[in-house]
Design an enzyme around this catalytic site. Sequence first.
Site, short mmCIF file in Angstrom:
data_model
loop_
_atom_site.label_atom_id
_atom_site.label_comp_id
_atom_site.label_asym_id
_atom_site.label_seq_id
_atom_site.Cartn_x
_atom_site.Cartn_y
_atom_site.Cartn_z
N HIS A 898 0.86 -1.19 0.00
CA HIS A 898 0.00 0.00 0.00
C HIS A 898 0.90 1.24 0.00
O HIS A 898 1.60 1.50 0.98
CB HIS A 898 -0.92 0.02 1.22
CG HIS A 898 -1.92 -1.10 1.23
ND1 HIS A 898 -2.31 -1.75 2.38
CD2 HIS A 898 -2.59 -1.70 0.21
CE1 HIS A 898 -3.19 -2.69 2.07
NE2 HIS A 898 -3.37 -2.68 0.76
N GLU A 901 1.34 3.76 3.01
CA GLU A 901 1.85 3.29 4.29
C GLU A 901 3.38 3.38 4.31
O GLU A 901 4.10 2.38 4.33
CB GLU A 901 1.36 1.86 4.54
CG GLU A 901 -0.16 1.80 4.66
CD GLU A 901 -0.71 0.38 4.68
OE1 GLU A 901 0.10 -0.57 4.69
OE2 GLU A 901 -1.94 0.22 4.67
N HIS A 995 3.19 -3.45 7.04
CA HIS A 995 2.12 -2.51 6.71
C HIS A 995 2.14 -1.34 7.69
O HIS A 995 2.85 -1.34 8.69
CB HIS A 995 0.75 -3.20 6.79
CG HIS A 995 0.42 -4.05 5.61
ND1 HIS A 995 -0.50 -3.69 4.65
CD2 HIS A 995 0.90 -5.26 5.23
CE1 HIS A 995 -0.57 -4.63 3.73
NE2 HIS A 995 0.27 -5.60 4.06
N GLU A 1080 1.78 -4.54 11.48
CA GLU A 1080 1.22 -3.20 11.33
C GLU A 1080 1.95 -2.23 12.24
O GLU A 1080 2.10 -2.48 13.43
CB GLU A 1080 -0.28 -3.21 11.70
CG GLU A 1080 -1.13 -4.16 10.88
CD GLU A 1080 -1.61 -3.53 9.58
OE1 GLU A 1080 -1.27 -2.36 9.35
OE2 GLU A 1080 -2.33 -4.21 8.82
#
Length: 1204
Positions: A898, A901, A995, A1080
């Site tokens: 992504h 990010e 991420h 994350e």
Amino acid sequence: MSKLKVVGEKSLTNSSRVVGLLAQLEKINTDSTEPDTARYVTSKILHLAQSQEKTRREMTTKGSTGMEILLSTLENTKDLQTVLNILSILVELVSSGGGRRASFLVAKGGSQILLQLLMNASKESPPHEELMVQTHSILAKIGPKDKKFGVKARVNGALNVTLNLVKQHFQNYRLVMPCLQLLRVYSTNSVNAVSLGKNGVVELMFKIIGPFSKKNSGLMRVALDTLAALLKSKTNARRAVDRGYVQVLLTIYVDWHRHDNRHRNMLIRKGILQSLKSVTNIKLGRKAFIDANGMKILYNTSQECLAVRTLDPLVNTSSLIMRKCFPKNRLPLPTIKSSFHFQLPVIPVTGPVAQLYSLPPEVDDVLDESDDNEDADFEAEHEVENEDDLDQNFKRFQSRFFRFYTTHLQNDDIETDINKLRPQQVPGRTIEELKMYEHLFPELVDDFQDYELISKEPKPFVIEGKVRGPIVVPTAGEEASGSSRSVKKGAGVKEKVSPKGEEATEDARGSDRTLPQQLGGQNRAAASAHSFSSDIVKALDRITLQNVPSQVSPGVAAGMRKDCGLPLSVLSCTKACPHVATCGSTLFEGRTGQLGKLCCTGVETEDEEDSESSSSVEQASSVEVPDGPTLHDSDLYIEIVKTTKSVPEYSEVAYPDYFGHIPPPFKEPILERPYGVQRTKIAQDIERLIHQNDILDRVAYDLDNPKSEYDLILNSDINSNHYHQWFYFEVSGMRPGIAYRFNIINCEKSNSQFNYGMQPLMYSVQEALNARPWWIRVGTDICYYKNHFSRSSVAAGGQKGKSYYTITFTVSFPHKDDVCYFAYHYPYTYSTLQMHLQKLESAHNPQQIYFRKDVLCETLSGNSCPLVTITAMPESNYYEHICQFRNRPYIFLSARVHPGETNASWVMKGTLEYLMSNSPTAQSLRESYIFKIVPMLNPDGVINGNHRCSLSGEDLNRQWHSPHPDLHPTIYHAKGLLQYLAAVKRSPLVYCDYHGHSRKKNVFMYGCSIKETVWHTHDNAASCDVVEDMGYRTLPKILSHIAPAFCMSSCSFVVEKSKESTARVVVWREIGVQRSYTMESTLCGCDQGRYKGLQIGTRELEEMGAKFCVGLLRLKRLTSTLEYNLPSNMFDFENDLIESSCKVTSPTTYVLDEDEPRFLEEVDYSAESNDELEVELVENTGDYEPSAQEEALSDSEVSRAHMP
């Protein structure tokens, strides 16, 4: 001891007295004794209930039969006084016990018996007043605790009985009060509300409420609460609008506002606002409110209330009503599609991209013709219930509903099919097809005969003190080992260098960061920046790439850039601002472009030292990184940018990207949110609507007269019509001492860490020239809220009535005519990555470190996707050492699927630097594993400023199940690498995809577990038949002990249906990697551990990357031959499940995304107009905290359980 005995005997005496009276009453029921005896016994019980709390407690204790005896007597007796006594006893019981005792009465069948009593009493003419008062009072108290109360009342015919009593005894306030309370309970059922409305209840309520009066204020308060409940029915709301009651409500509200000087009747004023809130849920109500000048009325009254803190409920409710009625506006754009287009080699048959391509050109994709969602609303009169079966289901319902509420609730997104959950290793491609990846694994066949290795002497083949068994050396094929060595750099795709496409803006800063532990890195980078003469630097507002045709639209002074160069769009100036320019004014020359392009993507390289970022953690947790080269090289950066291909053909580089980023030498705390900032922003929006002449309402590409406030619009991802969140833009021409406000008005997520202390980042050129070249957190009055710009159904997945959200922040600049850059998060570009990889490759010791940089594939636009292999060189080229080298387990890492990010790239940078460092632990790690790393899975998205998608307009992390080789080449080939490893029996020990998380704090992991997924679907894991290796929890547990930013309690191992095509789930299910994770990292900061209360920076992110490596080394030591004898405290499985069980709905996306405590303004302003929470109908003031089963009977709890 004797004292205790005396007390016990006394208690026994009191208890025995109630028990005896109840036994006597039960005998009376059986023997049908004279009514005088029943009156006497019930009066005695009433006296005890009124005077002694222990008596009330005794009668409602679990196992007590007192309630059944009272209800049985009430059902069978014909004596009026006995009935009144029992009703009085029931009122005493439920009045002092809060919701628990009311629920207890409902569970014993009290609702049905009391409703039947009401119907029997209504047949008398005239009805007995005291009996009606008592019956209505007790029903109003227990009704909210009975989920089917509205249906029961309707079936029994009680609605009209209560309504007729109010009509016939309009002046009898003692009787009307409990009747209105019960009508309010009836009205929570939409069918009942419609039925009552048809019989004139709305008109009746407006006869009771009226202008300011000191008399009967209690009755008016109840009438307003009833009216608000009735008007939630759209049928009743239309009836109120048709009769002009919106104007009446506003008039009454103004009258109470003017006369209630001491604010003693705030609840009445709040009740009027609640009625307005209900009636404005429909379009006709909002129009009537606007026509009646409601915006100005509520705005003025709410501003007058601001000075009194106790009136905040009035201000908040007024703000919500005004915001709901605020006319929906369209974004000042001709289309919401991206300003840039990329022709795909293959057009998808289905999906959002296919819909985008098939959209007729004449369709307005910015705003629907109607912004209301009323066509989809189901009117109450259309609701059908099978009333014939209700009576039969009452008893079954009560017992079933108790069982319904378990300690955790069902989530439809959690996978419940065990067969689908079980990993099924399917190659997907034949072994012949997978042979195309052989050349990317030369380490499996290379014999290292031509390498100069550290040692030529054979040594015993021992690994960490343990002698291994037979050595199996899997190979990719029979070809000569020397052939693989020849493929040194290129891999499957030839690197094509184009003199044209530039990433300029895509590329956000380089990084001066050092690999090792040189504290002098900051000073050195600062000195290099300062060494440029000020005259030259002033001439270089932006660095223009040489030999590239400049293409720019004249005078674009306002531009935005994503990490990957989010194209700006349009600036709608509400007041004014300095020159907000794209990262290169020449970028658009020669174009008529309607929208300015957000120029560059910024991704900063970082310049701080690895030793600082990775060491200094805490004693045992410290990570030492030896000295290494400085990774940022401005000249190299420019050369890489020149060969990077972008759709907009970027031709300029932003100052931070060129000079790099140094982490500031100070900590940046999470910003404390000032009270009322959000409603202040809402009020300012409303003020603009009321005073429109003060607003410069036009799209501005060039600002001759800088203003102090700007509305900025983010460009969509290429080949998409949404995904707006990441930003990176430049501002110049500012004046010091002026507060400039920036509003980014087309964000899409429903919440953001900007509401919880996160600040945007700013890079000042003047500060950089003064030896402070770093991004810092800035901004005040920061808030994220839903605005009045409407999203079309085309952009909202077919849903109508959705709105965009605004990020707003205010900044005062310290320098005049400075050039400043703002970013959503620390930029890190594709060119920065390529520069870092080249510096790492050139600086490593080839005798110690095995480092390969291959090309996995080419992207859609022709950029290379790098693949990195890192391990330790074999100790010698003898057979034993080569075997040890080839048999090292694989670790497969990926990041940046992504583009928005960017924190994932900083974590990956920390991992790469640590793996390439000279520290003993890093060497031990290299000797333990072979690392295959794809550091940027979505290069095109990063380069072109996308937030989430690739050039195909799709989220690549939803394509892992069936990636298309032409549309999703990086995913197709990354999955191919993993399939190849599985085919040659070398599946990775760990797969981890890095991420970033925009709505949660700390760093945490998502993994995959059958057992935990099943547990979250109502089946207790302790009794589940699923047998599963708990090793997937080992690495997160290790990281929670050694990484200050990591939070184990935020981790989840549940597999959801919506995530079945993500890398984590596919690698777990199809490749068979048990330890398959998504890691994350927060965009905001931490709320636990060493960094609690601090916003996260690149130093902490890189430290996390290094800590991940240390965790892998500890994992290696734990997962040796003693893998199944791990310490039990490594897997606090049951405890972790219990701790997380309170998190209802999805443990990953939905709950963890929104796990922040809800602040007041979020409750008031974040919901759509028609989905506010139901108001609790009865205020429970008891100190007792109901159990889960008892709370299951609460309407309010049910509404919360199903709240999206």
